[in-house]
Design a protein around this motif. Structure first.
Motif, PDB file in Angstrom:
ATOM      1  N   TRP A   1     -65.129  89.240 -41.176  1.00 12.11           N
ATOM      2  CA  TRP A   1     -63.837  89.677 -42.431  1.00 12.11           C
ATOM      3  C   TRP A   1     -64.055  91.197 -42.674  1.00 12.11           C
ATOM      4  O   TRP A   1     -65.281  91.814 -43.237  1.00 12.11           O
ATOM      5  CB  TRP A   1     -64.413  88.683 -44.037  1.00 12.11           C
ATOM      6  CG  TRP A   1     -63.897  89.082 -44.734  1.00 12.11           C
ATOM      7  CD1 TRP A   1     -62.349  89.454 -44.905  1.00 12.11           C
ATOM      8  CD2 TRP A   1     -64.260  88.598 -46.060  1.00 12.11           C
ATOM      9  NE1 TRP A   1     -61.625  89.660 -45.592  1.00 12.11           N
ATOM     10  CE2 TRP A   1     -62.977  88.721 -46.954  1.00 12.11           C
ATOM     11  CE3 TRP A   1     -65.098  88.075 -46.978  1.00 12.11           C
ATOM     12  CZ2 TRP A   1     -63.066  89.357 -48.922  1.00 12.11           C
ATOM     13  CZ3 TRP A   1     -65.226  88.322 -47.883  1.00 12.11           C
ATOM     14  CH2 TRP A   1     -63.982  88.451 -48.861  1.00 12.11           C
ATOM     15  N   MET A   2     -62.826  92.019 -42.846  1.00 12.69           N
ATOM     16  CA  MET A   2     -63.095  93.135 -42.736  1.00 12.69           C
ATOM     17  C   MET A   2     -62.225  92.994 -43.838  1.00 12.69           C
ATOM     18  O   MET A   2     -60.792  93.080 -43.568  1.00 12.69           O
ATOM     19  CB  MET A   2     -62.700  94.086 -41.943  1.00 12.69           C
ATOM     20  CG  MET A   2     -62.074  95.236 -41.472  1.00 12.69           C
ATOM     21  SD  MET A   2     -62.152  96.311 -39.861  1.00 12.69           S
ATOM     22  CE  MET A   2     -63.546  95.961 -38.925  1.00 12.69           C
ATOM     23  N   ALA A   3     -61.725  94.480 -44.876  1.00 14.24           N
ATOM     24  CA  ALA A   3     -61.528  94.554 -45.811  1.00 14.24           C
ATOM     25  C   ALA A   3     -60.202  96.532 -45.506  1.00 14.24           C
ATOM     26  O   ALA A   3     -62.141  96.851 -44.763  1.00 14.24           O
ATOM     27  CB  ALA A   3     -61.829  94.728 -47.418  1.00 14.24           C
ATOM     28  N   THR A   4     -59.815  96.444 -45.667  1.00  7.18           N
ATOM     29  CA  THR A   4     -59.658  97.959 -45.247  1.00  7.18           C
ATOM     30  C   THR A   4     -59.793  98.712 -46.823  1.00  7.18           C
ATOM     31  O   THR A   4     -60.179 100.411 -46.098  1.00  7.18           O
ATOM     32  CB  THR A   4     -58.017  98.556 -45.341  1.00  7.18           C
ATOM     33  OG1 THR A   4     -56.950  97.898 -46.452  1.00  7.18           O
ATOM     34  CG2 THR A   4     -56.986  97.223 -43.984  1.00  7.18           C
ATOM     35  N   ASN A   5     -60.133  98.243 -47.234  1.00  3.80           N
ATOM     36  CA  ASN A   5     -60.764  99.511 -48.547  1.00  3.80           C
ATOM     37  C   ASN A   5     -60.449  97.699 -50.471  1.00  3.80           C
ATOM     38  O   ASN A   5     -59.725  96.520 -49.573  1.00  3.80           O
ATOM     39  CB  ASN A   5     -58.770 100.393 -49.237  1.00  3.80           C
ATOM     40  CG  ASN A   5     -58.905  99.489 -49.841  1.00  3.80           C
ATOM     41  OD1 ASN A   5     -58.309  99.172 -50.915  1.00  3.80           O
ATOM     42  ND2 ASN A   5     -57.363  99.545 -49.011  1.00  3.80           N
ATOM     43  N   THR A   6     -61.696  98.534 -50.562  1.00  2.00           N
ATOM     44  CA  THR A   6     -61.386  97.480 -52.357  1.00  2.00           C
ATOM     45  C   THR A   6     -61.161  98.204 -53.281  1.00  2.00           C
ATOM     46  O   THR A   6     -62.008  97.868 -54.269  1.00  2.00           O
ATOM     47  CB  THR A   6     -62.959  97.258 -52.042  1.00  2.00           C
ATOM     48  OG1 THR A   6     -63.990  98.251 -52.265  1.00  2.00           O
ATOM     49  CG2 THR A   6     -63.454  96.245 -50.838  1.00  2.00           C
ATOM     50  N   ASP A   7     -60.003  98.848 -53.323  1.00  6.87           N
ATOM     51  CA  ASP A   7     -59.242  99.620 -54.568  1.00  6.87           C
ATOM     52  C   ASP A   7     -59.222  98.143 -55.834  1.00  6.87           C
ATOM     53  O   ASP A   7     -58.495  97.451 -55.324  1.00  6.87           O
ATOM     54  CB  ASP A   7     -58.045 100.151 -54.376  1.00  6.87           C
ATOM     55  CG  ASP A   7     -58.084 101.886 -53.274  1.00  6.87           C
ATOM     56  OD1 ASP A   7     -59.476 102.116 -53.389  1.00  6.87           O
ATOM     57  OD2 ASP A   7     -57.701 102.780 -53.341  1.00  6.87           O
ATOM     58  N   ARG A   8     -59.639  98.133 -56.577  1.00  3.39           N
ATOM     59  CA  ARG A   8     -58.909  96.949 -57.828  1.00  3.39           C
ATOM     60  C   ARG A   8     -58.188  97.843 -58.403  1.00  3.39           C
ATOM     61  O   ARG A   8     -57.651  96.859 -58.316  1.00  3.39           O
ATOM     62  CB  ARG A   8     -60.310  97.268 -58.970  1.00  3.39           C
ATOM     63  CG  ARG A   8     -61.296  97.429 -58.565  1.00  3.39           C
ATOM     64  CD  ARG A   8     -62.665  97.263 -59.642  1.00  3.39           C
ATOM     65  NE  ARG A   8     -62.784  98.082 -60.224  1.00  3.39           N
ATOM     66  CZ  ARG A   8     -62.605  99.005 -60.986  1.00  3.39           C
ATOM     67  NH1 ARG A   8     -63.092  98.072 -61.981  1.00  3.39           N
ATOM     68  NH2 ARG A   8     -62.828 100.379 -61.652  1.00  3.39           N
ATOM     69  N   THR A   9     -57.423  98.136 -58.324  1.00  2.68           N
ATOM     70  CA  THR A   9     -56.374  98.911 -58.843  1.00  2.68           C
ATOM     71  C   THR A   9     -55.504 100.259 -58.333  1.00  2.68           C
ATOM     72  O   THR A   9     -56.092 100.856 -57.696  1.00  2.68           O
ATOM     73  CB  THR A   9     -55.865  99.830 -60.373  1.00  2.68           C
ATOM     74  OG1 THR A   9     -56.854 100.506 -60.269  1.00  2.68           O
ATOM     75  CG2 THR A   9     -56.844  98.223 -61.705  1.00  2.68           C
ATOM     76  N   LEU A  10     -53.850 100.251 -58.100  1.00  4.43           N
ATOM     77  CA  LEU A  10     -52.445 101.213 -57.535  1.00  4.43           C
ATOM     78  C   LEU A  10     -52.717 101.540 -59.267  1.00  4.43           C
ATOM     79  O   LEU A  10     -51.668 100.726 -60.049  1.00  4.43           O
ATOM     80  CB  LEU A  10     -52.254  99.961 -56.628  1.00  4.43           C
ATOM     81  CG  LEU A  10     -53.012  99.999 -55.808  1.00  4.43           C
ATOM     82  CD1 LEU A  10     -51.330  98.707 -54.743  1.00  4.43           C
ATOM     83  CD2 LEU A  10     -52.813 100.802 -54.433  1.00  4.43           C
ATOM     84  N   PRO A  11     -52.466 103.110 -58.740  1.00  2.25           N
ATOM     85  CA  PRO A  11     -52.168 104.062 -60.025  1.00  2.25           C
ATOM     86  C   PRO A  11     -50.465 103.842 -59.846  1.00  2.25           C
ATOM     87  O   PRO A  11     -49.596 103.338 -58.825  1.00  2.25           O
ATOM     88  CB  PRO A  11     -52.496 105.441 -59.725  1.00  2.25           C
ATOM     89  CG  PRO A  11     -52.284 105.096 -58.135  1.00  2.25           C
ATOM     90  CD  PRO A  11     -52.901 104.233 -57.747  1.00  2.25           C
ATOM     91  N   SER A  12     -49.677 103.571 -60.914  1.00  2.00           N
ATOM     92  CA  SER A  12     -48.227 103.349 -60.459  1.00  2.00           C
ATOM     93  C   SER A  12     -47.098 104.181 -61.823  1.00  2.00           C
ATOM     94  O   SER A  12     -48.419 104.768 -63.103  1.00  2.00           O
ATOM     95  CB  SER A  12     -47.632 101.983 -61.046  1.00  2.00           C
ATOM     96  OG  SER A  12     -47.822 101.289 -62.174  1.00  2.00           O
TER      97      SER A  12
END
Length: 327
Positions: free
Chosen positions: A151-162
């Motif tokens: 199991w590989m995740a590209t990233n674990t950013d909880r949020t994206l700014p908008s």
């Protein structure tokens, strides 16, 4: 030689969301900042955790916004994840892709076979952000990981700014599987892992790179892990309250309101650890007094609080800021 912050570095590595643009709208001054760096002979690179676009697409998006970018200047977590999988798996190995078409294309170009179902016996699951990710593909991924897939995740950013405020990011989608599987991903590729920053520096031959980001938990921590100086800009996710209480692993070298700070004197952006004044602000027996730029007050308070101090308000202006920041 100029004393501008950027002049002390031979490469500036920009995060994208929250630094150069918000979703698909450029942040004011970003194009001018990049042009000015290039005009001064400073190399530029872009390192993003967003796995929903390929490097060429990111470069085209930036160029369309007036921010000059070449494909080889862009490093994405999707490309890095696919390259890492290709090193670990035999050619043609099936990989269950959770994410956007860009991630699927990167996996295919790396010589692997993208699949959609657990019964296709995937050797790995790679998970990246995609606006269309839903329960069905997450269920397939869960089954595949339980059956033994990496199991590989590209990233674990909880949020994206908008422009409308923070939106769920890949980390929020990863947490669905984390809850279902009661375990962590085997590998997280993007920031705060240092690989994207280290690759950018290696490709450009940089001896003194500077990383610019808007998130303490990814951009700044990634720079700290890579042993590189960093700038936190206040145009994205992380704000004063989070910065003031940041652990040592997430503390930037500099803090700027936006990218224009790259061209101001370095001392005007550096965290003044041990100092009792910054700009028009002073600390007297722990009391913040004076007035002026809120960013100067923030830098001064960072140095004070990171050393263990507890600030108090010594003026109405200070009381207003402390009331907003010390929640």
């Amino acid at each position: 030689m100029s004393d501008a912050l950027a002049d002390g570095y031979d490469l500036v590595v920009f995060d994208l969301d929250g630094v150069v643009y918000l979703i698909d709208k450029p942040i004011a001054g970003a194009a001018e900042a990049v042009e000015r760096l290039r005009a001064g002979g400073t190399a530029v690179a872009y390192a993003t955790n967003n796995a929903s676009r390929r490097a060429a697409d990111v470069a085209a998006l930036l160029t369309g916004m007036g921010v000059p970018a070449a494909t080889d200047e862009v490093l994405t977590s999707a490309g890095a994840a696919a390259a890492m999988l290709a090193e670990r798996l035999p050619a043609g190995a099936p990989v269950l892709v959770v994410g956007a078409d860009a991630l699927r294309a990167e996996v295919r170009d790396a010589g692997l076979t993208p699949v959609e179902h657990a019964d296709e016996s995937p050797a790995a699951v790679v998970q990246g952000y995609g606006p269309e990710v839903g329960w069905r593909v997450l269920a397939e991924a869960s089954l595949a990981v339980r059956a033994g897939a990496l199991w590989m995740a590209t990233n674990t950013d909880r949020t994206l700014p908008s422009p409308r405020g923070p939106l769920p990011g890949n980390g929020s989608l990863v947490s669905v599987l984390r809850t279902a599987l009661d375990r962590e991903p085997d590998v997280v590729v993007g920031k705060p892992a240092p690989a994207l920053f280290e690759t950018a520096a290696s490709l450009s031959g940089s001896r003194r790179p500077l990383c610019v980001g808007d998130r303490l938990d990814t951009d700044i921590e990634g720079a700290v892990r890579a042993g590189m100086d960093s700038v936190l800009v206040l145009t994205g996710v992380s704000g004063p309250a989070e910065l003031l209480t940041a652990p040592a692993s997430r503390r930037p070298t500099y803090v700027c309101a936006d990218l224009s700070g790259l061209f101001a004197p370095a001392q005007d952006a550096r965290i003044p650890v041990g100092a009792m004044s910054a700009g028009g602000w002073q600390l007297a027996d722990g009391r913040l007094e004076g007035g002026g730029s809120s960013v100067d007050a923030l830098r001064l308070l960072c140095g004070f609080m990171w050393a263990g101090g507890t600030p108090r308000a010594g003026s109405d202006n200070a009381a207003k800021l402390l009331g907003e920041w010390l929640v």
